[in-house]
Structures are given as structure tokens and as C-alpha cells.
Design an enzyme around this catalytic site. Sequence first.
Site, short mmCIF file in Angstrom:
data_model
loop_
_atom_site.label_atom_id
_atom_site.label_comp_id
_atom_site.label_asym_id
_atom_site.label_seq_id
_atom_site.Cartn_x
_atom_site.Cartn_y
_atom_site.Cartn_z
N SER A 245 3.84 -1.92 10.29
CA SER A 245 5.36 -2.23 10.39
C SER A 245 5.83 -3.40 9.89
O SER A 245 6.82 -4.00 10.80
CB SER A 245 5.55 -1.66 11.61
OG SER A 245 5.27 -0.27 12.04
N ASN B 226 0.80 -1.10 0.13
CA ASN B 226 -0.15 0.00 0.11
C ASN B 226 0.89 1.37 -0.04
O ASN B 226 1.57 1.64 1.02
CB ASN B 226 -0.77 0.06 1.18
CG ASN B 226 -1.61 1.03 1.36
OD1 ASN B 226 -1.83 2.15 0.61
ND2 ASN B 226 -2.22 1.56 2.70
N GLY C 128 2.95 2.39 10.36
CA GLY C 128 4.09 3.46 10.51
C GLY C 128 4.79 3.99 11.63
O GLY C 128 5.39 4.85 11.59
N GLU D 216 -6.59 5.10 7.77
CA GLU D 216 -6.37 6.15 7.63
C GLU D 216 -7.64 6.64 6.84
O GLU D 216 -7.86 7.97 6.92
CB GLU D 216 -5.29 6.44 6.68
CG GLU D 216 -3.89 6.05 7.59
CD GLU D 216 -2.47 5.74 6.80
OE1 GLU D 216 -2.69 5.47 5.63
OE2 GLU D 216 -1.93 4.82 7.39
N LYS E 266 0.06 4.20 -0.29
CA LYS E 266 -0.60 5.44 0.16
C LYS E 266 -0.40 6.61 -0.61
O LYS E 266 -0.37 6.63 -1.67
CB LYS E 266 -0.05 5.72 1.74
CG LYS E 266 -0.22 4.46 2.69
CD LYS E 266 0.12 4.60 4.23
CE LYS E 266 -0.13 3.32 4.83
NZ LYS E 266 0.29 3.34 6.23
N GLU F 287 -5.11 -4.50 11.05
CA GLU F 287 -3.81 -3.89 11.12
C GLU F 287 -4.37 -2.90 12.35
O GLU F 287 -4.94 -2.01 12.34
CB GLU F 287 -3.85 -2.68 9.84
CG GLU F 287 -3.44 -3.26 8.63
CD GLU F 287 -3.36 -2.26 7.40
OE1 GLU F 287 -2.01 -2.57 6.96
OE2 GLU F 287 -3.80 -1.55 7.22
N HIS G 192 -9.30 1.42 4.86
CA HIS G 192 -8.28 1.67 5.75
C HIS G 192 -8.33 2.58 6.97
O HIS G 192 -8.91 3.41 6.88
CB HIS G 192 -6.98 2.06 4.88
CG HIS G 192 -5.75 2.00 5.16
ND1 HIS G 192 -5.30 3.01 6.24
CD2 HIS G 192 -4.63 0.95 5.10
CE1 HIS G 192 -3.79 2.65 6.52
NE2 HIS G 192 -3.45 1.62 6.02
P1 PGA Z 1 3.06 0.54 7.29
O1 PGA Z 1 1.76 0.56 6.84
O2 PGA Z 1 3.72 -0.80 6.93
O3 PGA Z 1 3.77 1.55 6.92
O4 PGA Z 1 3.12 0.49 8.99
C1 PGA Z 1 0.80 -0.60 6.92
C2 PGA Z 1 -0.55 0.12 6.35
O5 PGA Z 1 -0.98 0.95 6.68
O6 PGA Z 1 -1.17 -0.97 5.34
#
Ligand code: PGA
Length: 250
Positions: free
Chosen positions: A212, A11, A174, A100, A13, A168, A98
Site C-alpha cells: 500500500s 510490480n 493491496g 501472492e 502483477k 511486504e 512474492h
Molecule cells: P500494493 O502491492 O502496493 O498494491 O499493496 C505491493 C506488492 O504486492 O508488491
Amino acid sequence: MAGEQKLIAGNWKMNGTSAGATAFAAQLTAKLAGNAVKGELLVCPPAMLIGTLVAGFAGSAVAVGGQDCHAKAKGAHTGDIAAVQLKDAGCSHVIVGHSERRTDHGETDAQVKAKAEAALAAGLVPVVCIGETAAQRQAGETLAIVEGQLRGSLPADATAASVVVAYEPVWAIGSGAVPTEAEIAEVHGHLRAVLTSLGAEKAAIRLLYGGSVKGSNAGAILAVANVDGVLVGGASLEADEFFAIAASCP
Ligand code: PGA
């Protein structure tokens, strides 16, 4: 689905440029040509880079997906993208719900479910995201929260072939903080039990872990019971690191 190949999904983003996407596709396909991996690969870039990646991955086994879709098939929704348009652009999957999107755009379980239904209607596999916040985990609410999100976001006609779920934890995204393998196993085991209770068609829906994930921890995470793949943010931006995760597939 459980027992089948692991799904390694990236992803991006709101990251990437056309030049970077072209280079990424060239680097990843070159790596894959020399070293077969056991997992199934998917990359979800920002919408305007979908065409670049579809062209860059042509002839390879790497699939391309969107990061969101609208619940409607078309119409007056400025700035939004329909699932049928993602399909038309060459996508096979779309991430929905997601954290976010849930945070930035206030998306509810009902809206996420409607988006997942639109994806199914368009012939896309929705990757339905769920996960608890740090405060919810500290309050001991993790299993109840993710179960509620799963029940509220999953289309009624979801099957193991048509839908993927990604767990997640919001606090792991992140942040570099990753749940222990026992914590991942607990949540995935609970989600598997909920899916099983919803019927035979849903029992084997693939459950990804995200938050992560990187080359150095992917092998251990992919070995956890009921982890059928990973959803990778930051570490999916570099072809070498994404390949290292894919190469960790058992
Ligand atoms: P990350 O994001 O691997 O940067 O922690 C995962 C995600 O939000 O899908």
C-alpha cells in the site's frame, strides 16, 4: 544498497496491456526528462509486456524486471519462464517469492531460494520477498517469521550488489493498511541485524518496504531507517502516481 540510491520498484502483477504499457513508458520518460529524481527506477510488468517496456524505456534510466522465474535454466516446464529468458528479453531484475506466489502456487522458502539462485546465475538481481500474515503479526510472530523467510530464501552467495530483499507484510498488500513507521523500522532493523550477522558482504543488502505504498505516504516510508526503497503494486500502474513516489526519494 544502504547509503546508495533508493530503489523504487513497480510490480504490475497481472495487469496491463500493450497499449497501456506503451503509454505508461511514454508518460514516465516524459516526466523524468523534465524532473530528475534521486531514486533508481524499476518496473516489473507481466512477461508479455517486458519487450514493450524495454523498448519504451530505451535510452532512459528505468530498468525492467520479471515477476517470477523458474529455478531451472531451461526444459520441459510448460508456462514457466527461465531467468536467462528474462535476461535475454532485457530485464535486469526479477521478483521472487512474492506472497501472492507463495499463496497461489505454494512456493516455499527453499523454492524461492532456488529461483533467486537461478536469477543470480543468469545475471539478474533477484528481489526476494518476505512478510508476515495478519494472524502471524497478531500472534507476535512477525520478527521470527520474516527472519526465517530471510534465512531460508536468501542465496548463500548473495551480496549487497547482487540481491535486493523486499519486506511486504501480507496484510498491507493491496489493502490500504500500512504499518506504522515504528513497525516498519522495527522489522527493517531486525532484518538489517540478521543480514549483518551473515557477514560483511550481506550487511548492506538493500531492504525495500512494500504494501500500500502511494505518492502520499512514500516520503515518510522512505525516511524510515533501513528502508532502502519501496516495492509498489497498485500505485505503480499509473505513471503519474509512480512518478510521485519516485519524486519522494530523499
Ligand atoms: P500494493 O502491492 O502496493 O498494491 O499493496 C505491493 C506488492 O504486492 O508488491
